[in-house]
Design a protein around this motif. Sequence first.
Motif, PDB file in Angstrom:
ATOM      1  N   GLN A   1       0.834  -1.207   0.000  1.00 41.30           N
ATOM      2  CA  GLN A   1       0.000   0.000   0.000  1.00 41.30           C
ATOM      3  C   GLN A   1       0.869   1.257   0.000  1.00 41.30           C
ATOM      4  O   GLN A   1       0.589   2.213  -0.733  1.00 41.30           O
ATOM      5  CB  GLN A   1      -0.922   0.021   1.216  1.00 41.30           C
ATOM      6  CG  GLN A   1      -2.084  -0.929   1.128  1.00 41.30           C
ATOM      7  CD  GLN A   1      -2.910  -0.938   2.402  1.00 41.30           C
ATOM      8  OE1 GLN A   1      -2.454  -0.552   3.478  1.00 41.30           O
ATOM      9  NE2 GLN A   1      -4.151  -1.389   2.285  1.00 41.30           N
ATOM     10  N   ALA A   2       1.928   1.245   0.800  1.00 44.15           N
ATOM     11  CA  ALA A   2       2.831   2.399   0.849  1.00 44.15           C
ATOM     12  C   ALA A   2       3.525   2.597  -0.493  1.00 44.15           C
ATOM     13  O   ALA A   2       3.676   3.737  -0.961  1.00 44.15           O
ATOM     14  CB  ALA A   2       3.859   2.216   1.952  1.00 44.15           C
ATOM     15  N   ARG A   3       3.926   1.513  -1.132  1.00 43.15           N
ATOM     16  CA  ARG A   3       4.583   1.598  -2.435  1.00 43.15           C
ATOM     17  C   ARG A   3       3.635   2.187  -3.473  1.00 43.15           C
ATOM     18  O   ARG A   3       4.004   3.067  -4.246  1.00 43.15           O
ATOM     19  CB  ARG A   3       5.064   0.218  -2.880  1.00 43.15           C
ATOM     20  CG  ARG A   3       5.894   0.251  -4.167  1.00 43.15           C
ATOM     21  CD  ARG A   3       6.206  -1.142  -4.683  1.00 43.15           C
ATOM     22  NE  ARG A   3       5.014  -1.878  -5.111  1.00 43.15           N
ATOM     23  CZ  ARG A   3       4.379  -1.684  -6.276  1.00 43.15           C
ATOM     24  NH1 ARG A   3       4.794  -0.754  -7.114  1.00 43.15           N
ATOM     25  NH2 ARG A   3       3.321  -2.407  -6.599  1.00 43.15           N
ATOM     26  N   ARG A   4       2.383   1.732  -3.459  1.00 46.41           N
ATOM     27  CA  ARG A   4       1.403   2.241  -4.424  1.00 46.41           C
ATOM     28  C   ARG A   4       1.081   3.711  -4.174  1.00 46.41           C
ATOM     29  O   ARG A   4       0.905   4.477  -5.125  1.00 46.41           O
ATOM     30  CB  ARG A   4       0.127   1.415  -4.375  1.00 46.41           C
ATOM     31  CG  ARG A   4       0.295   0.045  -4.982  1.00 46.41           C
ATOM     32  CD  ARG A   4      -0.985  -0.720  -4.986  1.00 46.41           C
ATOM     33  NE  ARG A   4      -0.770  -2.050  -5.540  1.00 46.41           N
ATOM     34  CZ  ARG A   4      -1.723  -2.924  -5.733  1.00 46.41           C
ATOM     35  NH1 ARG A   4      -2.977  -2.622  -5.416  1.00 46.41           N
ATOM     36  NH2 ARG A   4      -1.455  -4.110  -6.231  1.00 46.41           N
ATOM     37  N   GLN A   5       0.995   4.113  -2.935  1.00 49.73           N
ATOM     38  CA  GLN A   5       0.748   5.524  -2.621  1.00 49.73           C
ATOM     39  C   GLN A   5       1.915   6.387  -3.070  1.00 49.73           C
ATOM     40  O   GLN A   5       1.735   7.486  -3.574  1.00 49.73           O
ATOM     41  CB  GLN A   5       0.504   5.710  -1.126  1.00 49.73           C
ATOM     42  CG  GLN A   5      -0.841   5.220  -0.669  1.00 49.73           C
ATOM     43  CD  GLN A   5      -1.032   5.353   0.832  1.00 49.73           C
ATOM     44  OE1 GLN A   5      -0.109   5.678   1.562  1.00 49.73           O
ATOM     45  NE2 GLN A   5      -2.241   5.073   1.298  1.00 49.73           N
ATOM     46  N   GLN A   6       3.117   5.858  -2.897  1.00 48.39           N
ATOM     47  CA  GLN A   6       4.310   6.598  -3.328  1.00 48.39           C
ATOM     48  C   GLN A   6       4.342   6.731  -4.845  1.00 48.39           C
ATOM     49  O   GLN A   6       4.664   7.795  -5.377  1.00 48.39           O
ATOM     50  CB  GLN A   6       5.561   5.892  -2.819  1.00 48.39           C
ATOM     51  CG  GLN A   6       6.829   6.680  -3.022  1.00 48.39           C
ATOM     52  CD  GLN A   6       8.021   5.964  -2.424  1.00 48.39           C
ATOM     53  OE1 GLN A   6       8.048   4.736  -2.338  1.00 48.39           O
ATOM     54  NE2 GLN A   6       9.027   6.742  -2.039  1.00 48.39           N
ATOM     55  N   GLU A   7       3.980   5.675  -5.550  1.00 49.75           N
ATOM     56  CA  GLU A   7       3.927   5.740  -7.011  1.00 49.75           C
ATOM     57  C   GLU A   7       2.871   6.721  -7.483  1.00 49.75           C
ATOM     58  O   GLU A   7       3.062   7.481  -8.426  1.00 49.75           O
ATOM     59  CB  GLU A   7       3.623   4.351  -7.597  1.00 49.75           C
ATOM     60  CG  GLU A   7       4.790   3.401  -7.614  1.00 49.75           C
ATOM     61  CD  GLU A   7       4.406   2.054  -8.186  1.00 49.75           C
ATOM     62  OE1 GLU A   7       3.243   1.850  -8.590  1.00 49.75           O
ATOM     63  OE2 GLU A   7       5.289   1.177  -8.233  1.00 49.75           O
TER      64      GLU A   7
ATOM     65  N   ALA B   1       1.750   9.291  -5.878  1.00 49.83           N
ATOM     66  CA  ALA B   1       2.165  10.657  -5.550  1.00 49.83           C
ATOM     67  C   ALA B   1       3.246  11.175  -6.508  1.00 49.83           C
ATOM     68  O   ALA B   1       3.331  12.371  -6.777  1.00 49.83           O
ATOM     69  CB  ALA B   1       2.683  10.722  -4.122  1.00 49.83           C
ATOM     70  N   SER B   2       4.051  10.275  -7.041  1.00 46.71           N
ATOM     71  CA  SER B   2       5.140  10.700  -7.917  1.00 46.71           C
ATOM     72  C   SER B   2       4.687  10.885  -9.365  1.00 46.71           C
ATOM     73  O   SER B   2       5.420  11.447 -10.168  1.00 46.71           O
ATOM     74  CB  SER B   2       6.293   9.689  -7.859  1.00 46.71           C
ATOM     75  OG  SER B   2       5.886   8.444  -8.378  1.00 46.71           O
ATOM     76  N   THR B   3       3.502  10.416  -9.706  1.00 42.15           N
ATOM     77  CA  THR B   3       3.034  10.573 -11.089  1.00 42.15           C
ATOM     78  C   THR B   3       2.110  11.749 -11.242  1.00 42.15           C
ATOM     79  O   THR B   3       1.661  12.399 -10.427  1.00 42.15           O
ATOM     80  CB  THR B   3       2.296   9.322 -11.591  1.00 42.15           C
ATOM     81  OG1 THR B   3       1.204   9.039 -10.731  1.00 42.15           O
ATOM     82  CG2 THR B   3       3.236   8.175 -11.722  1.00 42.15           C
TER      83      THR B   3
END
Length: 130
Positions: free
Chosen positions: A120-126, A128-130
């Motif tokens: 979930q953290a990885r997906r939120q980070q992705e 946010a970066s796009t």
Amino acid sequence: MKGIVLYGALGKFTWRMLATVLAGQGIVVFLGALVARGIALADGDDAGSTWLWVGTGLTVLCFVAAGMMRRPYGVTVGWLIQLATFAAAFVVPAMLIVGFIFLLLWVGSLVVCHRVEQEQARRQQEAAST
């Protein structure tokens, strides 16, 4: 194994799952206390009430610990409950099976929920970066 902790803050999903495991464990431990009392009464042992009170105390501790999962020491109390459930096998041998089942649920929840939260953290980070 990654995700198995003895002390510390847990993610929201993890502490919710661990609280659910402890609540279920509390119900089964109380049923085990009733069995311990019944066995003691059938054997003519005067310790029946004592086993019922000890089991009820462990049951209450399960529910209190479920509420403490948000705290860093909540997971530590949960581990102690796992040990106490195994100790109950000295009175009711079937509690050994119960102990293994709930230990498997406990460790499984720690490991799998940790992975879910990392994803979930990885997906939120992705996102946010796009």
